[in-house]
Design a protein around this motif. Structure first.
Motif, PDB file in Angstrom:
ATOM      1  N   ALA A  82       5.277   2.023 -11.053  1.00 25.60           N
ATOM      2  CA  ALA A  82       3.764   2.298 -10.386  1.00 25.60           C
ATOM      3  C   ALA A  82       4.039   1.531  -9.572  1.00 25.60           C
ATOM      4  CB  ALA A  82       3.108   2.181 -10.999  1.00 25.60           C
ATOM      5  N   VAL A  83       5.602   0.394  -8.851  1.00 26.60           N
ATOM      6  CA  VAL A  83       5.963  -0.382  -7.413  1.00 26.60           C
ATOM      7  C   VAL A  83       6.547   0.628  -6.909  1.00 26.60           C
ATOM      8  CG1 VAL A  83       5.311  -1.689  -9.409  1.00 26.60           C
ATOM      9  CG2 VAL A  83       7.820  -1.601  -8.914  1.00 26.60           C
ATOM     10  N   ARG A  84       6.713   1.989  -7.542  1.00 28.38           N
ATOM     11  CA  ARG A  84       7.741   2.808  -6.820  1.00 28.38           C
ATOM     12  C   ARG A  84       7.310   3.421  -6.233  1.00 28.38           C
ATOM     13  NH1 ARG A  84      11.555   4.888 -11.122  1.00 28.38           N
ATOM     14  NH2 ARG A  84      12.654   5.588  -9.171  1.00 28.38           N
ATOM     15  N   SER A 136      -2.795   7.277 -11.989  1.00 24.55           N
ATOM     16  CA  SER A 136      -4.093   6.203 -12.102  1.00 24.55           C
ATOM     17  C   SER A 136      -2.484   5.976 -13.151  1.00 24.55           C
ATOM     18  CB  SER A 136      -5.183   6.586 -12.417  1.00 24.55           C
ATOM     19  OG  SER A 136      -5.120   7.007 -13.604  1.00 24.55           O
ATOM     20  N   ILE A 137      -2.949   4.315 -14.287  1.00 28.78           N
ATOM     21  CA  ILE A 137      -2.114   4.106 -14.701  1.00 28.78           C
ATOM     22  C   ILE A 137      -2.771   3.182 -15.609  1.00 28.78           C
ATOM     23  CG2 ILE A 137      -1.164   2.191 -13.476  1.00 28.78           C
ATOM     24  CD1 ILE A 137       1.671   2.152 -15.118  1.00 28.78           C
ATOM     25  N   VAL A 138      -2.968   3.240 -16.837  1.00 31.18           N
ATOM     26  CA  VAL A 138      -3.698   2.403 -18.259  1.00 31.18           C
ATOM     27  C   VAL A 138      -2.446   1.826 -18.623  1.00 31.18           C
ATOM     28  CG1 VAL A 138      -4.700   1.977 -20.266  1.00 31.18           C
ATOM     29  CG2 VAL A 138      -4.818   4.359 -19.011  1.00 31.18           C
ATOM     30  N   ILE A 139      -2.440   0.489 -18.238  1.00 30.92           N
ATOM     31  CA  ILE A 139      -2.086  -0.545 -19.239  1.00 30.92           C
ATOM     32  C   ILE A 139      -2.526  -1.327 -19.865  1.00 30.92           C
ATOM     33  CG2 ILE A 139      -0.707  -2.731 -18.378  1.00 30.92           C
ATOM     34  CD1 ILE A 139      -0.208  -1.933 -15.065  1.00 30.92           C
ATOM     35  N   HIS A 175       1.924  -5.808  -6.167  1.00 28.40           N
ATOM     36  CA  HIS A 175       1.314  -5.628  -5.013  1.00 28.40           C
ATOM     37  C   HIS A 175       1.163  -4.401  -4.318  1.00 28.40           C
ATOM     38  CE1 HIS A 175       5.032  -7.445  -3.268  1.00 28.40           C
ATOM     39  NE2 HIS A 175       4.509  -7.117  -2.386  1.00 28.40           N
ATOM     40  N   LEU A 176       2.728  -4.218  -5.078  1.00 34.71           N
ATOM     41  CA  LEU A 176       2.690  -2.610  -5.121  1.00 34.71           C
ATOM     42  C   LEU A 176       2.664  -1.768  -4.963  1.00 34.71           C
ATOM     43  CD1 LEU A 176       6.873  -3.818  -5.127  1.00 34.71           C
ATOM     44  CD2 LEU A 176       5.110  -3.495  -2.476  1.00 34.71           C
ATOM     45  N   ILE A 177       1.753  -1.988  -6.248  1.00 38.67           N
ATOM     46  CA  ILE A 177       1.003  -0.450  -7.100  1.00 38.67           C
ATOM     47  C   ILE A 177      -0.117  -0.233  -6.106  1.00 38.67           C
ATOM     48  CG2 ILE A 177      -0.368   0.011  -9.370  1.00 38.67           C
ATOM     49  CD1 ILE A 177       1.415  -1.835 -10.593  1.00 38.67           C
ATOM     50  N   ASP A 178      -0.447   0.886  -5.801  1.00 37.68           N
ATOM     51  CA  ASP A 178      -1.272   1.846  -5.147  1.00 37.68           C
ATOM     52  C   ASP A 178      -2.271   2.927  -5.938  1.00 37.68           C
ATOM     53  OD1 ASP A 178       0.137   3.531  -4.796  1.00 37.68           O
ATOM     54  OD2 ASP A 178       0.249   3.897  -2.994  1.00 37.68           O
ATOM     55  N   VAL A 179      -2.489   2.970  -7.157  1.00 31.06           N
ATOM     56  CA  VAL A 179      -3.299   3.279  -8.071  1.00 31.06           C
ATOM     57  C   VAL A 179      -4.282   2.454  -8.644  1.00 31.06           C
ATOM     58  CG1 VAL A 179      -1.562   5.771  -7.430  1.00 31.06           C
ATOM     59  CG2 VAL A 179      -1.284   3.791  -9.727  1.00 31.06           C
ATOM     60  N   PRO A 180      -5.770   3.581  -8.672  1.00 33.44           N
ATOM     61  CA  PRO A 180      -6.382   2.538  -9.836  1.00 33.44           C
ATOM     62  C   PRO A 180      -5.948   2.094 -11.200  1.00 33.44           C
ATOM     63  CG  PRO A 180      -7.281   4.839  -8.637  1.00 33.44           C
ATOM     64  CD  PRO A 180      -6.031   4.669  -8.855  1.00 33.44           C
ATOM     65  N   VAL A 181      -6.240   0.483 -11.694  1.00 29.91           N
ATOM     66  CA  VAL A 181      -5.213   0.209 -12.943  1.00 29.91           C
ATOM     67  C   VAL A 181      -6.730  -0.064 -13.669  1.00 29.91           C
ATOM     68  CG1 VAL A 181      -3.229  -1.203 -14.290  1.00 29.91           C
ATOM     69  CG2 VAL A 181      -3.446  -0.140 -11.507  1.00 29.91           C
ATOM     70  N   ASN A 209      -3.029  -9.314  -9.379  1.00 33.57           N
ATOM     71  CA  ASN A 209      -2.378  -9.018  -8.277  1.00 33.57           C
ATOM     72  C   ASN A 209      -2.137  -7.149  -8.035  1.00 33.57           C
ATOM     73  OD1 ASN A 209       0.047 -11.724  -7.406  1.00 33.57           O
ATOM     74  ND2 ASN A 209      -0.299 -11.576  -9.841  1.00 33.57           N
ATOM     75  N   ILE A 210      -2.742  -6.552  -9.067  1.00 32.07           N
ATOM     76  CA  ILE A 210      -3.062  -5.393  -8.872  1.00 32.07           C
ATOM     77  C   ILE A 210      -4.146  -5.319  -8.073  1.00 32.07           C
ATOM     78  CG2 ILE A 210      -3.386  -2.860  -9.214  1.00 32.07           C
ATOM     79  CD1 ILE A 210      -1.565  -4.283 -11.876  1.00 32.07           C
ATOM     80  N   LYS A 211      -4.219  -4.504  -6.570  1.00 32.20           N
ATOM     81  CA  LYS A 211      -5.514  -4.463  -6.160  1.00 32.20           C
ATOM     82  C   LYS A 211      -6.410  -3.347  -6.810  1.00 32.20           C
ATOM     83  CE  LYS A 211      -2.295  -3.407  -1.982  1.00 32.20           C
ATOM     84  NZ  LYS A 211      -1.293  -3.200  -2.599  1.00 32.20           N
ATOM     85  N   ASP A 212      -7.133  -2.566  -7.571  1.00 34.54           N
ATOM     86  CA  ASP A 212      -7.808  -2.050  -7.390  1.00 34.54           C
ATOM     87  C   ASP A 212      -7.071  -1.807  -9.075  1.00 34.54           C
ATOM     88  OD1 ASP A 212      -9.744   0.024  -8.866  1.00 34.54           O
ATOM     89  OD2 ASP A 212      -9.043   1.586  -7.298  1.00 34.54           O
ATOM     90  N   VAL A 213      -8.432  -2.374 -10.210  1.00 30.95           N
ATOM     91  CA  VAL A 213      -7.760  -2.870 -11.350  1.00 30.95           C
ATOM     92  C   VAL A 213      -9.092  -3.759 -12.202  1.00 30.95           C
ATOM     93  CG1 VAL A 213      -6.919  -5.403 -10.991  1.00 30.95           C
ATOM     94  CG2 VAL A 213      -6.001  -4.486 -12.628  1.00 30.95           C
ATOM     95  N   ARG A 214      -9.391  -2.848 -13.527  1.00 29.73           N
ATOM     96  CA  ARG A 214     -10.599  -3.257 -14.234  1.00 29.73           C
ATOM     97  C   ARG A 214     -10.456  -3.302 -15.366  1.00 29.73           C
ATOM     98  NH1 ARG A 214     -12.645   2.367 -13.105  1.00 29.73           N
ATOM     99  NH2 ARG A 214     -11.632   2.003 -11.032  1.00 29.73           N
TER     100      ARG A 214
END
Length: 300
Positions: free
Chosen positions: A118-120, A127-130, A234-240, A261-266
């Motif tokens: 995702a950071v790439r 989106s990504i589920v971690i 901080h480079l991740i630009d999709v919802p997480v 550190n992730i912008k759009d995260v829950r």
């Protein structure tokens, strides 16, 4: 009846085994599942196929060196790198023709790999589920050692003695390790069949797991021992969506840097789970993931 098909994607001179549950042509971005380890197999995250009931195809695969993909027992530490598995993922996305639009679910090491992906900022990632993942192995080990200290003294002594002696392949070490796993890895006893299959696969060929991680979840002496993605989150630009369990070896302290550190995260913590909410609270976990994915599709 849901369509299921298996295949192999040529990757350099090797093969990546995959399975697609559902129709990749449904018009809904598929979910690509990244299993943990490094060195596990797709079996223990098989429950993610439930998502296909929502009309979204789900892609499972065994990472190189594991399961039904090409095994390379003679390769050393210089071969087994994060970059190798990133390249394999990119190759699979291209092979399946889904690189233009897809979601990722990464569990444990799969979430580490997914965050590196995702950071790439790949153009097609929606989106990504971690799930149950560390953003730093040093943080992971710090918390694993704290959890170890809560084990009965006899188990702690056995683990330490074998680690000091280099005899972590012994049956006694495996039995002591089981005490930790039943608390913090999978609290369903006996272990569900699909989870047991993955652990058996590691035992049959521990090349990747031992090389990159080490002999156990808490004795990390492999090539990933100093890995971290914190300074790049901080480079991740999709919802997480972050997932963890109340008794997880990925403790809240471990997961927190993702949230910070992730912008759009829950973040959802499953109260009856440890490291495998997708198994321990399967129905609730699948409902959460499906809802999150649907929400991202609705956002366009």
């Amino acid at each position: 009846m849901t369509e299921v098909r298996e295949g192999e994607a040529p990757f350099r001179e090797w093969r990546t085994w995959y399975r697609v549950t559902g129709d990749l042509r449904s018009g809904r971005p598929p979910l690509v599942v990244l299993h943990g380890g490094p060195g596990c197999t797709h079996d223990y995250v098989d429950s993610l196929k439930d998502i296909a009931a929502t009309g979204r195809a789900v892609v499972h695969y065994d990472q190189l060196g594991n399961g039904r993909s090409t095994h390379l027992r003679d390769r050393g530490p210089a071969f087994w790198t994060v970059r190798l598995f990133l390249d394999e993922l990119d190759n699979l996305l291209d092979h399946l023709g889904i690189a233009g639009s897809y979601h990722v679910f990464g569990q444990s090491w799969g979430g580490m790999l997914g965050s590196e992906h995702a950071v790439r900022r790949p153009a097609g990632l929606r989106s990504i589920v971690i799930a149950n993942s560390p953003p730093s192995m040093e943080l992971w080990v710090e918390e694993a050692n704290r959890l170890r200290e809560e084990l009965p003294p006899a188990l702690q002594a056995t683990l330490l003695a074998h680690e000091a002696a280099g005899t972590t392949l012994s049956a006694e070490y495996a039995l002591a390790m089981k005490g930790f796993y039943e608390r913090h890895v999978c609290r369903i006893v006996p272990m569900p069949e699909e989870v047991a299959r993955t652990f058996q696969a590691i035992e049959d060929d521990p090349t990747v797991y031992f090389t990159m991680n080490g002999p156990s979840e808490f004795h990390v002496i492999g090539t990933l021992k100093s890995w971290s993605v914190i300074d790049r989150l901080h480079l991740i630009d999709v919802p997480v969506l972050l997932i963890s369990g109340r008794y997880d070896e990925a403790t809240p302290k471990v997961v927190q840097p993702f949230a910070d550190n992730i912008k759009d995260v829950r973040w959802t913590i499953f109260e009856q789970s440890s490291h495998m909410p997708h198994v321990e609270e399967r129905e609730a976990c699948m409902a959460l993931v499906a809802s999150f994915l649907d929400e991202q599709d609705a956002r366009g």
